[in-house]
Design an enzyme around this catalytic site. Structure first.
Site, short mmCIF file in Angstrom:
data_model
loop_
_atom_site.label_atom_id
_atom_site.label_comp_id
_atom_site.label_asym_id
_atom_site.label_seq_id
_atom_site.Cartn_x
_atom_site.Cartn_y
_atom_site.Cartn_z
N LYS A 71 0.84 -1.21 0.00
CA LYS A 71 0.00 0.00 0.00
C LYS A 71 0.87 1.26 0.00
O LYS A 71 0.60 2.21 -0.73
CB LYS A 71 -0.93 0.00 1.22
N GLN A 115 -4.28 -1.01 9.72
CA GLN A 115 -4.26 -2.37 9.17
C GLN A 115 -4.86 -3.34 10.19
O GLN A 115 -4.54 -3.31 11.37
CB GLN A 115 -2.82 -2.77 8.81
N ASP A 138 -10.56 3.62 4.48
CA ASP A 138 -10.78 2.18 4.52
C ASP A 138 -12.25 1.86 4.78
O ASP A 138 -12.67 0.70 4.66
CB ASP A 138 -9.93 1.59 5.65
N1 GUN Z 1 -6.71 -6.62 6.49
C1 GUN Z 1 -7.07 -7.38 5.43
N2 GUN Z 1 -7.66 -6.62 4.49
C2 GUN Z 1 -7.66 -5.35 4.96
C3 GUN Z 1 -8.14 -4.12 4.44
O1 GUN Z 1 -8.66 -4.00 3.33
N3 GUN Z 1 -7.95 -3.04 5.24
C4 GUN Z 1 -7.38 -3.14 6.46
N4 GUN Z 1 -7.26 -2.03 7.18
N5 GUN Z 1 -6.95 -4.26 6.97
C5 GUN Z 1 -7.07 -5.36 6.21
#
Ligand code: GUN
Length: 312
Positions: A71, A115, A138
């Protein structure tokens, strides 16, 4: 537009299907990233603002570290500012909450991504509830999730993987209104928000999960079938209605002696068999996977635009 299946032409040819259109998520994600790059450059030229995304990673989960690295790399590649925060697994909930509050108030930060999963001693709800709604790129602040599920409400942002699935469906010309959509899985990250997004687009939504009895008759009625359960090749050809659009969110590692690494990725769908029945299908890799980060980037530029509009 995806191709639909061809009906059996006569009684002697019992089953004659056209191989499914393969939905190229890698290409669609690349188009979105290029668009974000252009928009970021335009925003910078117009208002001097560089969109900024802060990532918060707590603990040492290797998969989470890999996701966040990816990311952050894409963020920087597109000309956005990436602010990375890594905290040890012993970090207290109060410390994570304090960081997220600080980021929510920081004008250089337009988007915040925490995350998941967080270590077990930290409440995700408490931390995600601190993400400013206009920076919740998110889409996991409980208020945004609540709005996602309510009639006549719109969240500021929708979660990235579900939003990526909708984007793939829309770009392949799949009608959502009135469609029978079956979602396998009810996770907070994919299955649940995706079912709400589909419902918001007037699909008739069935959510199947580990306690669902006799899944195949339900999936066989689906015009749109989304698999997000994390079980290797769970969806077989006999579970799919001819001509259905099949979206595979699964990412499962299996042993493969022909690969240097000794392993490869497969989805929740038996791709080789199902592509002979479905009208359109996403591959793994190269389907939904690249869409998650593309949607995160798009949400971040939108967050920066919201912040800019508030200042002018
Ligand atoms: N863990 C697995 N997929 C995601 C996601 O799309 N966003 C976040 N913040 N954590 C994750």
């Amino acid at each position: 537009m995806h191709r639909s299946y061809r009906k059996p032409s006569n009684d002697t040819i019992a089953e004659e299907y056209v191989t499914a259109h393969i939905i190229d998520g890698a290409k669609i994600a690349e188009d979105i990233r290029n668009q974000v790059k252009r928009e970021a450059a335009a925003l910078k030229a117009k208002s001097g603002i560089t969109p900024g995304l802060a990532t918060v990673l707590v603990g040492d989960n290797p998969a989470s570290h890999a996701y966040v690295r990816s990311k952050r790399k894409t963020t920087a590649d597109l000309g956005l500012e990436s602010f990375g925060y890594e905290m040890p697994k012993e970090t207290t909930q109060a410390e994570v909450v304090a960081l997220v509050r600080r980021l929510s108030a920081d004008p250089k930060v337009h988007g915040i991504l925490v995350q998941l999963p967080l270590p077990a001693h930290i409440s995700e709800e408490a931390v995600l509830g601190e993400v400013a709604l206009d920076k919740d790129v998110d889409g996991f602040n409980p208020i945004n999730i609540g709005k996602l599920g309510m009639k006549n409400r719109s969240p500021t942002f929708a979660p990235c993987t579900p939003a990526g699935v909708i984007e793939l469906l829309e770009r392949t010309g799949t009608p959502l209104e009135g469609a029978n959509a079956v979602v396998l899985g009810r996770s907070n990250i994919v299955g649940l928000p995706l079912s709400l997004l589909l419902l918001g687009r007037n699909a008739t939504v069935t959510v199947c999960h580990s306690r669902t009895r006799d899944i195949a008759p339900l999936t066989r009625a689906a015009d749109i079938l989304v698999a997000a359960i994390g079980r290797t090749r769970f969806v077989t050809a006999h579970m799919v209605k001819p001509g259905a659009v099949v979206i595979d969110v699964g990412i499962n590692e299996i042993a493969d002696a022909s690969k240097k690494s000794g392993k490869r990725l497969v989805g929740d769908v038996d791709f080789d068999a199902v592509k002979e029945v479905a009208g359109a299908i996403t591959p793994v890799p190269g389907g939904v996977g690249p869409m998650t980060i593309a949607m995160l980037m798009r949400n971040t530029i939108r967050a920066a635009e919201i912040a800019t509009a508030k200042c002018t």
